[in-house]
Motif scaffolding. Structure first.
Motif, PDB file in Angstrom:
ATOM      1  N   GLY A   1       0.816  -1.207   0.000  1.00 33.36           N
ATOM      2  CA  GLY A   1       0.000   0.000   0.000  1.00 33.36           C
ATOM      3  C   GLY A   1       0.855   1.265   0.000  1.00 33.36           C
ATOM      4  N   THR A   2       0.272   2.356  -0.486  1.00 34.12           N
ATOM      5  CA  THR A   2       1.011   3.613  -0.581  1.00 34.12           C
ATOM      6  C   THR A   2       1.380   4.158   0.798  1.00 34.12           C
ATOM      7  OG1 THR A   2      -0.100   4.057  -2.662  1.00 34.12           O
ATOM      8  CG2 THR A   2       0.901   5.942  -1.598  1.00 34.12           C
TER       9      THR A   2
ATOM     10  N   SER B   1       2.112   2.416   3.589  1.00 31.23           N
ATOM     11  CA  SER B   1       3.300   1.680   4.064  1.00 31.23           C
ATOM     12  C   SER B   1       4.510   2.074   3.233  1.00 31.23           C
ATOM     13  CB  SER B   1       3.111   0.168   3.940  1.00 31.23           C
ATOM     14  OG  SER B   1       1.864  -0.231   4.408  1.00 31.23           O
TER      15      SER B   1
ATOM     16  N   LEU C   1       3.554   0.511  -5.588  1.00 35.16           N
ATOM     17  CA  LEU C   1       2.507   0.900  -4.637  1.00 35.16           C
ATOM     18  C   LEU C   1       1.121   0.794  -5.275  1.00 35.16           C
ATOM     19  CD1 LEU C   1       4.511   3.880  -3.116  1.00 35.16           C
ATOM     20  CD2 LEU C   1       4.558   1.472  -2.473  1.00 35.16           C
ATOM     21  N   GLY C   2       0.232   1.624  -4.850  1.00 33.78           N
ATOM     22  CA  GLY C   2      -1.160   1.464  -5.285  1.00 33.78           C
ATOM     23  C   GLY C   2      -1.438   2.021  -6.670  1.00 33.78           C
TER      24      GLY C   2
ATOM     25  N   GLN D   1      -8.478  -7.529  -6.260  1.00 25.87           N
ATOM     26  CA  GLN D   1      -7.304  -7.169  -5.442  1.00 25.87           C
ATOM     27  C   GLN D   1      -6.047  -7.212  -6.329  1.00 25.87           C
ATOM     28  OE1 GLN D   1      -8.669  -9.195  -1.293  1.00 25.87           O
ATOM     29  NE2 GLN D   1      -8.536 -10.519  -3.038  1.00 25.87           N
TER      30      GLN D   1
ATOM     31  N   CYS E   1      -3.279  -4.560  -8.260  1.00 32.29           N
ATOM     32  CA  CYS E   1      -2.860  -3.150  -8.256  1.00 32.29           C
ATOM     33  C   CYS E   1      -3.064  -2.479  -9.612  1.00 32.29           C
ATOM     34  CB  CYS E   1      -1.409  -3.043  -7.819  1.00 32.29           C
ATOM     35  SG  CYS E   1      -0.321  -4.066  -8.802  1.00 32.29           S
TER      36      CYS E   1
ATOM     37  N   GLN F   1     -10.479  -7.013   4.866  1.00 37.69           N
ATOM     38  CA  GLN F   1     -10.445  -6.372   3.544  1.00 37.69           C
ATOM     39  C   GLN F   1     -11.866  -6.227   2.997  1.00 37.69           C
ATOM     40  OE1 GLN F   1      -7.800  -4.979   2.400  1.00 37.69           O
ATOM     41  NE2 GLN F   1      -8.456  -4.459   0.324  1.00 37.69           N
TER      42      GLN F   1
ATOM     43  N   GLU G   1      -9.624   7.106  -4.481  1.00 42.99           N
ATOM     44  CA  GLU G   1      -8.896   6.250  -3.536  1.00 42.99           C
ATOM     45  C   GLU G   1      -8.887   4.802  -4.028  1.00 42.99           C
ATOM     46  OE1 GLU G   1     -10.595   6.887   0.363  1.00 42.99           O
ATOM     47  OE2 GLU G   1     -10.462   9.072   0.113  1.00 42.99           O
ATOM     48  N   GLU G   2      -7.800   4.119  -3.729  1.00 45.67           N
ATOM     49  CA  GLU G   2      -7.709   2.720  -4.140  1.00 45.67           C
ATOM     50  C   GLU G   2      -8.582   1.873  -3.203  1.00 45.67           C
ATOM     51  OE1 GLU G   2      -4.064   0.512  -3.370  1.00 45.67           O
ATOM     52  OE2 GLU G   2      -4.116  -0.101  -5.464  1.00 45.67           O
TER      53      GLU G   2
ATOM     54  N   PHE H   1      -9.231  -1.488  -3.750  1.00 43.36           N
ATOM     55  CA  PHE H   1      -8.589  -2.803  -3.723  1.00 43.36           C
ATOM     56  C   PHE H   1      -9.591  -3.917  -3.438  1.00 43.36           C
ATOM     57  CE2 PHE H   1      -4.600  -5.345  -3.039  1.00 43.36           C
ATOM     58  CZ  PHE H   1      -4.026  -4.968  -4.235  1.00 43.36           C
TER      59      PHE H   1
END
Ligand code: NAD
Length: 475
Positions: free
Chosen positions: A223-224, A226, A245-246, A276, A278, A325, A378-379, A381
């Motif tokens: 994830g962006t 992290s 990242l995302g 899920q 990216c 999730q 926003e992602e 996922f």
């Protein structure tokens, strides 16, 4: 865990459960590393790097990778079942993904043989100038849960091929297939310490790798949030970084396109791995004249998706990777509604007694959205895409590029001139024309802007795992 060529428990003896998301039951207890275990793994990697691996002949590194590919080929079926249960992947999809695993090792086993420096014609005749391409040292490889073994191999193969030694940290959500990889690495005859595997949560296990001054590079997919944290912490020891990242990629569908093909790509993008993924195009931009027809076709397909237990070969879409999730995606359904978008094809699963946990979700498309809404920015996922209408090519490009991400994009049009204009004007690391985002080991993949730094796959990933030394030789 695998440390210094041996399969070992954690020093503390502590374990954590790996959960089957389709039932909520524990599949296995996995040893959880502490910072001391990470330090041992890094120490083993550094010792192996200095004592053997950095000076191993390219041909011999290549042979070890080919041997591992051969051993993995014989285990693809078993690994596919592990990820079916550990990550909730439909078995047919799990098999299809993992079938590519040996090919990743084979690609870099070949690619490493082409590594070389060059001779430079510098403007000083008293010098002979050339470059050497050298390995970095110890690389920490931090892997997410969406494609556990595939991503571990995409990081490990180029790093080891280039002469580095690695410490792999799988996601704590899906550790099992990488644990099995450890057994194969030991069997393939790599010198002890070339490949190490430690399990446990991002903090402290991944964070210990990022902080360790002996680690030269971190390759992270996740994830962006992290990723940004790792970026900041890696600054203290000026580590090399690859960050995957995302994304919030767009698919641009023009009125002259093969609409059925574009519908199929949109369907696959959110059904495959329960969305899920990216690089999935989760914003679908539709030119006005075909928008209604496209939405009707896609909605009908989504309503008919075969949602079921992952072990059934009939299942097209399994559960999310975890109940957490799934809850996050349900949260976005409420966010979308509050913003004025309507989730379509979002069928009620209340009557589906066969779905044994709350990790199952139906796929959905948000209708009536604008690019300003959170469901477009926003992602998520998960199995959700946001449909946005446009009238002109310029407007479509402006919407596509109005995002902090830049991982991928798809363009559907029969106008070759427009396709080539868009290839240039769309700002993303991968642009696909009249096909979905399908990455392969032999082509570079990696995002622009906040989608990441560096490339995974292709020769670029191998080069990213080396450093260039310039030699100036006085004549
Ligand atoms: P995540 O960021 O929570 O975790 C990824 C990995 O990083 C895990 O192994 C985790 O334990 C570890 N980690 C977390 N925090 C850390 C820290 N502070 N220090 C060190 N390690 C840490 O991501 P996730 O939820 O596992 O994966 C989903 C995300 O990954 C999505 O946002 C998705 O977009 C992204 N992703 C990107 C790509 C790509 O190629 N760009 C590919 C797959 C997934």
């Amino acid at each position: 865990m695998l440390i210094d060529g041996k399969e070992v428990p954690s020093l503390s003896g502590k374990t954590f459960p790996s959960i089957d998301p389709s039932t909520g039951k524990t599949l296995a207890d996995v040893y959880e590393a502490g910072v001391e275990d990470v330090a041992l793994a890094v120490g083993a990697a550094q010792k192996a790097f200095e004592s053997t691996w950095r000076s191993t002949l390219p041909r011999d590194r290549s042979k070890k990778l080919m041997k591992l590919a051969e051993l993995l080929s014989a285990k693809v079926e078993m690994m596919s079942w592990l990820e079916c249960y550990d990550a909730g992947k439909p078995i047919t999809a799990s098999r299809a993904w993992l079938a590519g695993g040996p090919g990743t090792l084979e690609y870099y086993a070949g690619c490493l043989l082409t590594l070389s420096g060059e001779t430079l014609e510098v403007s000083d005749r008293t010098l002979m100038d050339f470059t050497l391409r050298e390995p970095l040292g110890v690389c920490g490889l931090i892997v997410p849960w969406n494609f556990p073994l595939s991503i571990a191999l995409l990081k490990m193969a180029p790093a080891v091929a280039a002469g580095n030694c690695v410490v792999i940290k799988p996601s704590e959500v899906t550790p099992l297939s990488t644990v099995e990889l450890g057994a194969l690495v030991a069997e393939a005859g790599f010198p002890p310490g070339v490949v190490n595997i430690v399990n446990g949560p991002g903090d402290p296990v991944g964070a210990a790798l990022v902080r360790d001054p002996r680690v030269a590079k971190i390759s992270f997919t996740g994830g962006t949030v992290s990723g940004k944290r790792i970026f900041r912490e890696a600054a203290d020891t000026v580590k090399r970084l690859t960050l995957e990242l995302g994304g919030k990629s767009a698919s641009l569908v023009f009125a002259d396109a093969d609409v059925d093909k574009a519908v199929n790509v949109a369907f696959t993008d959110i059904v495959r791995n329960s969305g899920q993924v990216c690089g999935a195009c989760t914003r679908v931009l539709l030119e006005e004249p075909i928008a209604d027809a496209f939405i009707a076709k896609l909605e009908a397909k989504l309503r008919a998706v075969k949602l079921g237990m992952p072990e059934s070969t009939e299942t097209e879409m399994g559960p999310m990777v975890s109940s957490d999730q799934a809850a996050k995606v349900r949260g976005y359904v409420e966010i979308g509604k509050a913003e004025g978008a309507t989730p379509r094809a979002y069928v009620d699963l209340a009557g589906r007694a066969d779905l044994a946990s709350d990790a199952f979700l139906p796929p959905m498309l948000f209708h009536g959205a604008t690019n300003a809404m959170r469901v477009a920015r926003e992602e998520i996922f998960g199995p959700a895409l946001t449909v946005i209408r446009f009238r002109t090519e310029e407007e479509a490009v402006a919407i596509t590029n109005d995002t902090r991400y830049g991982l991928a994009a798809c363009v559907f049009t029969r106008d070759a001139g427009r396709a080539m204009r868009l290839v240039r004007s769309v700002s993303a690391g991968t642009v696909c024309v009249n096909t979905g985002v399908r990455s392969s080991v032999d082509a570079p993949f990696g995002g622009f802007r906040e989608s990441g730094i560096g490339k995974e796959r292709g020769k670029e990933a191998l080069l990213d795992d080396t450093q260039l030394k310039n030699v100036r030789y006085g004549l």
